[in-house]
Scaffold this motif. Structure first.
Motif, PDB file in Angstrom:
ATOM      1  N   THR A 139       0.425  -2.779   1.565  1.00  0.00           N
ATOM      2  CA  THR A 139       0.913  -2.722   0.194  1.00  0.00           C
ATOM      3  C   THR A 139      -0.222  -2.334  -0.739  1.00  0.00           C
ATOM      4  N   LYS A 182       6.540   1.489 -11.873  1.00  0.00           N
ATOM      5  CA  LYS A 182       7.528   2.042 -10.941  1.00  0.00           C
ATOM      6  C   LYS A 182       7.057   1.994  -9.490  1.00  0.00           C
ATOM      7  N   THR A 197      -8.189  -6.355  -0.474  1.00  0.00           N
ATOM      8  CA  THR A 197      -9.381  -5.874  -1.162  1.00  0.00           C
ATOM      9  C   THR A 197      -9.041  -5.245  -2.503  1.00  0.00           C
ATOM     10  N   LYS A 198     -10.061  -5.175  -3.337  1.00  0.00           N
ATOM     11  CA  LYS A 198      -9.918  -4.484  -4.622  1.00  0.00           C
ATOM     12  C   LYS A 198     -10.111  -2.988  -4.414  1.00  0.00           C
ATOM     13  N   ASP A 205       3.909   0.591   1.249  1.00  0.00           N
ATOM     14  CA  ASP A 205       4.518   0.535  -0.078  1.00  0.00           C
ATOM     15  C   ASP A 205       3.423   0.732  -1.107  1.00  0.00           C
ATOM     16  N   VAL A 251       3.152   0.538  -5.076  1.00  0.00           N
ATOM     17  CA  VAL A 251       3.903   0.210  -6.289  1.00  0.00           C
ATOM     18  C   VAL A 251       2.955   0.025  -7.462  1.00  0.00           C
ATOM     19  N   SER A 252       3.418   0.394  -8.639  1.00  0.00           N
ATOM     20  CA  SER A 252       2.689   0.038  -9.851  1.00  0.00           C
ATOM     21  C   SER A 252       3.643  -0.807 -10.676  1.00  0.00           C
ATOM     22  N   ALA A 253       3.102  -1.431 -11.726  1.00  0.00           N
ATOM     23  CA  ALA A 253       3.930  -2.319 -12.544  1.00  0.00           C
ATOM     24  C   ALA A 253       5.092  -1.554 -13.156  1.00  0.00           C
ATOM     25  N   GLU A 288      -3.325  -4.683   0.094  1.00  0.00           N
ATOM     26  CA  GLU A 288      -3.058  -5.801   0.994  1.00  0.00           C
ATOM     27  C   GLU A 288      -2.588  -5.256   2.330  1.00  0.00           C
ATOM     28  N   LEU A 330      -1.040  -2.270  -4.610  1.00  0.00           N
ATOM     29  CA  LEU A 330      -0.625  -2.628  -5.965  1.00  0.00           C
ATOM     30  C   LEU A 330      -1.484  -1.797  -6.905  1.00  0.00           C
ATOM     31  N   ALA A 331      -0.934  -0.710  -7.382  1.00  0.00           N
ATOM     32  CA  ALA A 331      -1.735   0.220  -8.178  1.00  0.00           C
ATOM     33  C   ALA A 331      -1.734  -0.194  -9.649  1.00  0.00           C
ATOM     34  N   ASP A 332      -2.884  -0.042 -10.291  1.00  0.00           N
ATOM     35  CA  ASP A 332      -2.932  -0.233 -11.741  1.00  0.00           C
ATOM     36  C   ASP A 332      -2.442   1.042 -12.403  1.00  0.00           C
ATOM     37  N   THR A 333      -1.898   0.901 -13.605  1.00  0.00           N
ATOM     38  CA  THR A 333      -1.389   2.103 -14.267  1.00  0.00           C
ATOM     39  C   THR A 333      -2.454   2.765 -15.117  1.00  0.00           C
ATOM     40  N   LEU A 386      -5.088  -3.311  -6.063  1.00  0.00           N
ATOM     41  CA  LEU A 386      -5.372  -4.119  -4.891  1.00  0.00           C
ATOM     42  C   LEU A 386      -4.695  -3.507  -3.664  1.00  0.00           C
TER      43      LEU A 386
END
Lengths: 287, 140
Positions: B78, B14, B44-45, B8, B10-12, B71, B80-83, B69
């Motif tokens: 996963t 979409k 990890t970052k 997955d 995802v960004s904040a 995970e 978690l992408a920054d925009t 990040l």
């Protein structure tokens, strides 16, 4: 015959107003669809991030992050999400009323309040009641980006780290459906322990790069950002749907007023004609 | 059949990608990592760079992320992408900006007309007038 000239101009002017409100209604309807899509698009991120935080809180119990620790509350921070534009029914005023109720409770408990505001309606209201505004962001587009908010959120998070505030709340409207928006004040920090409880069988921990603390710091601030961002996007959807409903009822009201005026006009016209006829008839009879 | 892992991204704002993959590559802070199915739990970052998803032997998809990040759990990866690119000084500047604006609007409270407030008062006055007019009309 100059009967009811004023009434006629009044009808025309109301008709023009109705054209405007009807156009606004249609614009709001199409914007509502877009903002709702946007709202749904933000859901996976916050869901994922809260899952990871749950895992982390479970996997790594020895490091206690300040965001997860309850402490005595002397001062609270509130992030208020309001709209930039008006003409959206009671959306903002309902929210402000709920917020003021909380303010009163806090004041009674001798808790001081710092507010950070998104949206110019909130800024003008809370500066008029002399609230302590520490940060504000206004004039955002209908499709806001997370970066627009990071500064404001960082202000509050820093204050929390430095113990300037002991709890952080988010006040915004919740989108229930097109007709209903529910104003609410939700606690963001500290993240309550019960929320994080999850039954995971077996003990395991992550491998961290570079280290647990740094990862957790980023993760938790992203978490708060994601929730505030979602609040903003949701409030946008609320704004558009509230505006659509408000403009619809305005158009309906304009229609009613026009009908009434038309009736008054017809009566006046008929009365004038009757009068004229009777004048002619009585004139003829006299001759 | 080759082993796959659910990915997955995802960004904040979409959801960017969701699906199965044979392997995922990303640029972590301490160097590029490749995650195969059943990797140990890992977090990890990410640094700004490419995230590559190997869907099958022949098909690859790549996405640019400006940080975030990563995970990893045995069956789920996963991202978690920054925009946008996030740096401490940029965030700091934005924070100062938000603060400055609040101070500004508080300080010119006396000088400038508060348009939103004036508008609200005006709307209220108009409504009152209109109601009065209606009442008067009914009364006549």
């Amino acid at each position: 015959m100059a009967v009811g000239k004023e009434i006629r101009t009044q009808i025309t002017s109301i008709k023009n107003t109705q054209k405007i409100t009807r156009a606004m209604e249609m614009v709001a309807a199409s914007k509502m669809r877009k903002t709702k899509e946007k709202m749904d698009a933000t859901r996976p991120y916050s869901k994922k991030i809260s899952q990871i935080i749950k895992h982390l809180a479970h996997a790594n119990p020895e490091y206690k992050h300040p965001f997860l620790q309850e402490r005595e509350v002397k001062r609270v921070g509130v992030i208020i999400v309001s709209s930039d534009r008006g003409l959206c029914g009671g959306l903002n005023s309902n929210l402000f009323r709920v917020i003021l109720k909380h303010f009163q409770e806090w004041e009674q408990a001798n808790i001081e309040i710092d507010v950070a505001i998104i949206g110019s309606k909130g800024v003008s209201f809370f500066s008029s009641i002399n609230a302590n505004i520490v940060g504000q962001v206004t004039r955002l587009s209908d499709m806001p980006h997370l970066e627009d908010l990071t500064g404001l959120i960082k202000l509050m998070l820093d204050a929390f780290y430095q113990k300037g505030i002991d709890a952080l709340y988010l006040a915004s409207n919740e989108f229930i459906n097109t007709m209903t928006q529910k104003p609410g004040v939700e606690k963001l920090l500290p993240i309550s322990a019960t929320e994080l409880e999850e039954d995971l069988s077996g003990y395991w921990d992550y491998l961290y790069e570079p280290d647990a603390q740094e990862v957790l710091d980023i993760l938790l601030s992203r978490f708060v950002e994601a929730i505030v961002y979602q609040g903003l996007v949701e409030n946008n959807a609320c704004e558009q749907s509230a505006r659509m409903v408000a403009m619809k009822s305005a158009s309906d009201n304009a229609g009613n007023i026009m009908d009434e005026l038309q009736l008054v006009y017809n009566k006046a016209r008929q009365a004038a004609i009757t009068q004229e006829i009777s004048e002619i008839v009585s004139g003829a009879a006299a001759v | 059949m080759t082993m796959t892992v659910h990915v997955d991204i995802v960004s904040a704002e979409k959801e960017i990608y969701s699906g199965l993959a044979e392997m995922v590559f990303a640029s972590a802070e301490l160097g590029e990592v490749g995650i195969a199915p059943r990797h140990a739990p890992f977090i990890t970052k990410l640094t700004p760079g490419e995230v590559r998803v190997k869907v099958t032997e022949t098909e690859q998809q790549s996405f640019y992320v400006s940080g975030g990040l990563l995970e990893v759990q045995p069956h789920v990866v996963t991202v978690l992408a920054d925009t946008a690119i996030r740096a401490k000084d940029i965030d700091e500047a934005a924070a100062l900006d938000a603060k400055a604006r609040a101070e500004e609007s508080l300080s010119d409270k006396s000088g400038k007309i508060d348009y939103a407030k004036a508008q609200a008062e005006l709307a209220e006055a108009i409504m009152q007038l209109r109601t009065l007019e209606k009442l008067r009309k009914r009364g006549m």
